[in-house]
Design a protein around this motif. Structure first.
Motif, PDB file in Angstrom:
ATOM      1  N   LEU A  70       0.857  -1.185   0.000  1.00 26.93           N
ATOM      2  CA  LEU A  70       0.000   0.000   0.000  1.00 26.93           C
ATOM      3  C   LEU A  70       0.888   1.227   0.000  1.00 26.93           C
ATOM      4  N   GLY A  71       0.649   2.115  -0.937  1.00 25.81           N
ATOM      5  CA  GLY A  71       1.358   3.381  -0.943  1.00 25.81           C
ATOM      6  C   GLY A  71       2.785   3.335  -1.429  1.00 25.81           C
ATOM      7  N   GLN A  72       3.189   2.233  -2.055  1.00 28.57           N
ATOM      8  CA  GLN A  72       4.561   2.141  -2.581  1.00 28.57           C
ATOM      9  C   GLN A  72       4.577   1.136  -3.715  1.00 28.57           C
ATOM     10  N   ASP A  73       5.404   1.405  -4.708  1.00 32.73           N
ATOM     11  CA  ASP A  73       5.555   0.523  -5.854  1.00 32.73           C
ATOM     12  C   ASP A  73       6.922  -0.138  -5.791  1.00 32.73           C
ATOM     13  N   ALA A  74       6.934  -1.439  -5.828  1.00 32.79           N
ATOM     14  CA  ALA A  74       8.210  -2.163  -5.876  1.00 32.79           C
ATOM     15  C   ALA A  74       8.587  -2.368  -7.336  1.00 32.79           C
ATOM     16  N   ASP A  75       9.739  -1.853  -7.732  1.00 30.96           N
ATOM     17  CA  ASP A  75      10.172  -2.016  -9.109  1.00 30.96           C
ATOM     18  C   ASP A  75      10.694  -3.413  -9.389  1.00 30.96           C
ATOM     19  N   LYS A  76      10.930  -4.165  -8.360  1.00 31.62           N
ATOM     20  CA  LYS A  76      11.148  -5.598  -8.460  1.00 31.62           C
ATOM     21  C   LYS A  76      10.507  -6.194  -7.218  1.00 31.62           C
ATOM     22  N   HIS A  77      10.303  -7.496  -7.211  1.00 34.14           N
ATOM     23  CA  HIS A  77       9.577  -8.128  -6.109  1.00 34.14           C
ATOM     24  C   HIS A  77      10.256  -7.827  -4.775  1.00 34.14           C
ATOM     25  N   LEU A  78       9.574  -7.064  -3.940  1.00 35.98           N
ATOM     26  CA  LEU A  78      10.012  -6.704  -2.589  1.00 35.98           C
ATOM     27  C   LEU A  78      11.327  -5.931  -2.560  1.00 35.98           C
ATOM     28  N   GLY A  79      11.491  -5.029  -3.503  1.00 35.72           N
ATOM     29  CA  GLY A  79      12.709  -4.226  -3.465  1.00 35.72           C
ATOM     30  C   GLY A  79      12.633  -2.993  -4.332  1.00 35.72           C
ATOM     31  N   ASP A  80      13.678  -2.188  -4.283  1.00 37.22           N
ATOM     32  CA  ASP A  80      13.822  -0.978  -5.092  1.00 37.22           C
ATOM     33  C   ASP A  80      12.618  -0.048  -4.985  1.00 37.22           C
ATOM     34  N   LEU A  81      12.375   0.466  -3.793  1.00 32.75           N
ATOM     35  CA  LEU A  81      11.281   1.395  -3.575  1.00 32.75           C
ATOM     36  C   LEU A  81      11.752   2.821  -3.839  1.00 32.75           C
ATOM     37  N   GLU A  82      10.873   3.657  -4.392  1.00 30.09           N
ATOM     38  CA  GLU A  82      11.214   5.037  -4.708  1.00 30.09           C
ATOM     39  C   GLU A  82      10.391   5.991  -3.859  1.00 30.09           C
ATOM     40  N   ALA A  83      11.077   6.834  -3.088  1.00 27.37           N
ATOM     41  CA  ALA A  83      10.386   7.791  -2.219  1.00 27.37           C
ATOM     42  C   ALA A  83       9.512   8.750  -3.023  1.00 27.37           C
ATOM     43  N   THR A  84       9.925   9.089  -4.244  1.00 26.05           N
ATOM     44  CA  THR A  84       9.158  10.050  -5.038  1.00 26.05           C
ATOM     45  C   THR A  84       7.834   9.484  -5.535  1.00 26.05           C
ATOM     46  N   GLN A  85       7.624   8.179  -5.407  1.00 29.22           N
ATOM     47  CA  GLN A  85       6.356   7.564  -5.802  1.00 29.22           C
ATOM     48  C   GLN A  85       5.511   7.185  -4.588  1.00 29.22           C
ATOM     49  N   SER A  86       6.042   7.365  -3.409  1.00 30.43           N
ATOM     50  CA  SER A  86       5.341   6.909  -2.222  1.00 30.43           C
ATOM     51  C   SER A  86       4.107   7.751  -1.934  1.00 30.43           C
ATOM     52  N   PHE A  87       3.150   7.115  -1.335  1.00 25.41           N
ATOM     53  CA  PHE A  87       1.925   7.773  -0.924  1.00 25.41           C
ATOM     54  C   PHE A  87       2.130   8.399   0.449  1.00 25.41           C
TER      55      PHE A  87
END
Length: 179
Positions: A109-126
């Motif tokens: 919720l509120g975050q996109d993983a660019d690979k399974h369970l990793g590489d989260l981007e703060a600029t896309q976070s909710f």
């Protein structure tokens, strides 16, 4: 998610004060190989829904600091998809008839993983509030979606039920009782 989905209704209540031109992800379901099911607010303010690739876009009322009841319905047979905002349905679009949402993934919720369970981007976070997330393995009726919006009792989600979801907050996430 333990099941394959050929139809679903996803509902949540959401509020944010992020600028309307900031891309945010509201719901992400990812398997090891694919972003299986994502719901985004795009930079241009549209809301998108994607299943394993390109998505469909909807012009919806903006998500603001006041809670919005947001539901999404999709069924594989005809590919009919619609958003419901505060109990009102958008126009239908046809999207990915015959598709099946694959099992074995993880919901963020509120975050996109660019690979399974990793590489989260703060600029896309909710940044904001998410509550009352429920998901059913079928398309709810108009009356059930409207009842959910108004806080009336409806059967809890049989894929996810907010009252019994097991979750692991990560980062700057607060879990707050809403009474």
């Amino acid at each position: 998610m333990a099941m394959e989905l050929r139809a679903f209704t996803l509902c949540l209540r959401v509020a944010t004060e992020l600028p309307a031109d900031r891309q945010i992800i509201l719901f992400a379901y990812r398997t090891a190989d694919y972003d299986e099911l994502n719901v985004w607010r795009e930079r241009d303010g549209r809301v998108s829904f994607t299943l394993s690739g390109d998505g469909v876009f909807f012009h919806l009322p903006p998500i603001t600091t006041f809670r919005t009841s947001l539901c999404l319905t999709w069924e594989s047979n005809r590919g009919l998809v619609a958003f419901w905002v505060d109990g009102k349905r958008s126009s239908y679009q046809v999207y990915k008839p015959g598709h099946t949402v694959r099992p074995g993934g993880t919901v963020l919720l509120g975050q996109d993983a660019d690979k399974h369970l990793g590489d989260l981007e703060a600029t896309q976070s909710f940044v904001g509030e998410v509550t009352d997330l429920n998901m059913w393995d079928h398309v709810l009726s108009r009356s059930a979606i409207q009842a959910w919006h108004y806080g009336h009792r409806v059967p809890e989600g049989n894929v996810f039920a907010w009252a019994s979801i097991e979750y692991a907050p990560s980062g700057n996430v607060l879990v707050v009782d809403d009474d």
